[in-house]
Design a protein around this motif. Structure first.
Motif, PDB file in Angstrom:
ATOM      1  N   UNK A   1       0.797  -1.146  -0.300  1.00 36.02           N
ATOM      2  CA  UNK A   1      -0.009   0.208   0.178  1.00 36.02           C
ATOM      3  C   UNK A   1       0.917   1.279  -0.274  1.00 36.02           C
ATOM      4  N   UNK A   2       2.051   1.285   0.741  1.00 35.94           N
ATOM      5  CA  UNK A   2       2.874   2.295   0.668  1.00 35.94           C
ATOM      6  C   UNK A   2       3.412   2.552  -0.408  1.00 35.94           C
ATOM      7  N   UNK A   3       3.974   1.311  -1.065  1.00 34.19           N
ATOM      8  CA  UNK A   3       4.695   1.594  -2.468  1.00 34.19           C
ATOM      9  C   UNK A   3       3.655   2.305  -3.398  1.00 34.19           C
ATOM     10  N   UNK A   4       2.299   1.541  -3.444  1.00 28.68           N
ATOM     11  CA  UNK A   4       1.496   2.209  -4.489  1.00 28.68           C
ATOM     12  C   UNK A   4       1.310   3.423  -4.256  1.00 28.68           C
ATOM     13  N   UNK A   5       1.033   4.054  -3.126  1.00 31.67           N
ATOM     14  CA  UNK A   5       1.061   5.305  -2.542  1.00 31.67           C
ATOM     15  C   UNK A   5       1.985   6.212  -3.014  1.00 31.67           C
ATOM     16  N   UNK A   6       3.008   5.799  -2.784  1.00 30.31           N
ATOM     17  CA  UNK A   6       4.213   6.594  -3.483  1.00 30.31           C
ATOM     18  C   UNK A   6       4.276   6.719  -4.810  1.00 30.31           C
ATOM     19  N   UNK A   7       4.093   5.590  -5.405  1.00 33.99           N
ATOM     20  CA  UNK A   7       3.986   5.450  -6.913  1.00 33.99           C
ATOM     21  C   UNK A   7       2.977   6.444  -7.427  1.00 33.99           C
ATOM     22  N   UNK A   8       1.690   6.339  -6.975  1.00 28.14           N
ATOM     23  CA  UNK A   8       0.824   7.177  -7.418  1.00 28.14           C
ATOM     24  C   UNK A   8       1.054   8.788  -7.031  1.00 28.14           C
ATOM     25  N   UNK A   9       1.822   9.118  -6.065  1.00 30.62           N
ATOM     26  CA  UNK A   9       2.242  10.503  -5.640  1.00 30.62           C
ATOM     27  C   UNK A   9       3.193  11.055  -6.776  1.00 30.62           C
ATOM     28  N   UNK A  10       4.155   9.974  -7.183  1.00 25.17           N
ATOM     29  CA  UNK A  10       5.293  10.193  -8.155  1.00 25.17           C
ATOM     30  C   UNK A  10       4.586  10.326  -9.444  1.00 25.17           C
ATOM     31  N   UNK A  11       3.405   9.598  -9.982  1.00 23.73           N
ATOM     32  CA  UNK A  11       3.020   9.831 -10.971  1.00 23.73           C
ATOM     33  C   UNK A  11       2.204  11.283 -11.287  1.00 23.73           C
ATOM     34  N   UNK A  12       1.667  11.385 -10.052  1.00 25.09           N
ATOM     35  CA  UNK A  12       1.019  12.766  -9.963  1.00 25.09           C
ATOM     36  C   UNK A  12       1.819  14.015 -10.226  1.00 25.09           C
ATOM     37  N   UNK A  13       2.962  13.843  -9.586  1.00 23.63           N
ATOM     38  CA  UNK A  13       3.933  14.732  -9.713  1.00 23.63           C
ATOM     39  C   UNK A  13       4.769  14.907 -11.044  1.00 23.63           C
ATOM     40  N   UNK A  14       4.689  13.810 -11.800  1.00 24.60           N
ATOM     41  CA  UNK A  14       5.145  13.592 -13.328  1.00 24.60           C
ATOM     42  C   UNK A  14       4.135  14.354 -13.915  1.00 24.60           C
ATOM     43  N   UNK A  15       2.772  13.805 -13.732  1.00 20.00           N
ATOM     44  CA  UNK A  15       1.634  14.432 -14.746  1.00 20.00           C
ATOM     45  C   UNK A  15       1.749  16.110 -14.356  1.00 20.00           C
ATOM     46  N   UNK A  16       1.985  16.720 -13.219  1.00 19.41           N
ATOM     47  CA  UNK A  16       1.873  18.035 -13.195  1.00 19.41           C
ATOM     48  C   UNK A  16       3.247  18.604 -13.877  1.00 19.41           C
ATOM     49  N   UNK A  17       4.229  17.758 -13.565  1.00 24.35           N
ATOM     50  CA  UNK A  17       5.454  18.669 -14.306  1.00 24.35           C
ATOM     51  C   UNK A  17       5.319  18.472 -15.494  1.00 24.35           C
TER      52      UNK A  17
END
Length: 191
Positions: free
Chosen positions: A84-100
């Motif tokens: 769950x922690x890995x998926x959350x971090x991955x989702x946050x990274x994906x959102x950051x990449x999407x924003x960038x």
């Protein structure tokens, strides 16, 4: 001696003989001998101790199984927490990449073309490197989205050059670059 004494001696001799016979030859040829109440009590006590030991072994085995199951459940919970922690971090990274990526796209969209053809050509030359180096073969959806926006802006630059009066021969090099990019995008790989 009397009858009782004689009878007692005979019985004692007989039991002693049986006992010695049992010791020498084993129980296969033994004549039955009655066990005294003291021997019966010892046997009962021995059986009780063995039963208690068996119950204790079973209790310890059950406790060990429960501990093992508890540890397995704790391990599974820990693994699930890590997933769950890995998926959350991955989702946050994906959102950051999407924003960038979205910020880069907006930056490209906000670029105003200069009023002279030399400035536009300089800008198109800079974008050419980005388009042909990683644009068409990018495996990342965000990178593809960025390069698609860049290609669209590149196409606008070509149209702006034509609008400024450059003829088809002057614009042909830039059209060739955008055609190469489009081919790479279509086939999804580098030639």
């Amino acid at each position: 001696m009397g009858k009782f004494g004689d009878s007692f001696k005979k019985q004692l001799g007989r039991d002693t003989g049986r006992f010695v016979s049992n010791l020498l030859f084993g129980d296969k040829h033994a004549a039955p001998v009655r066990v005294s109440s003291r021997e019966t009590k010892k046997q009962i006590e021995r059986e009780r101790m063995e039963a208690e030991a068996q119950i204790e072994r079973e209790r310890m085995e059950a406790e060990a199984r429960l501990n093992q199951q508890r540890l397995a459940a704790e391990c599974e919970l820990e693994q699930q927490r890590r997933r769950d922690q890995y998926n959350l971090e991955r989702q946050q990274l994906a959102q950051q990449a999407e924003a960038a990526t979205q910020a880069k796209i907006e930056e490209i969209a906000a670029v105003d073309f200069p009023d002279d053809s030399a400035g536009i050509i300089k800008l198109l030359d800079q974008w050419e490197v980005i388009l042909l180096s990683t644009g068409a073969d990018a495996n990342n959806a965000l990178a593809k989205k960025y390069h698609k926006a860049l290609a669209h802006k590149y196409q606008q630059g070509i149209e702006r050059l034509r609008w400024l009066g450059l003829d088809e021969q002057d614009v042909a090099r830039f059209r060739q670059i955008i055609d190469t990019y489009n081919r790479k995008s279509f086939w999804g790989r580098l030639y």
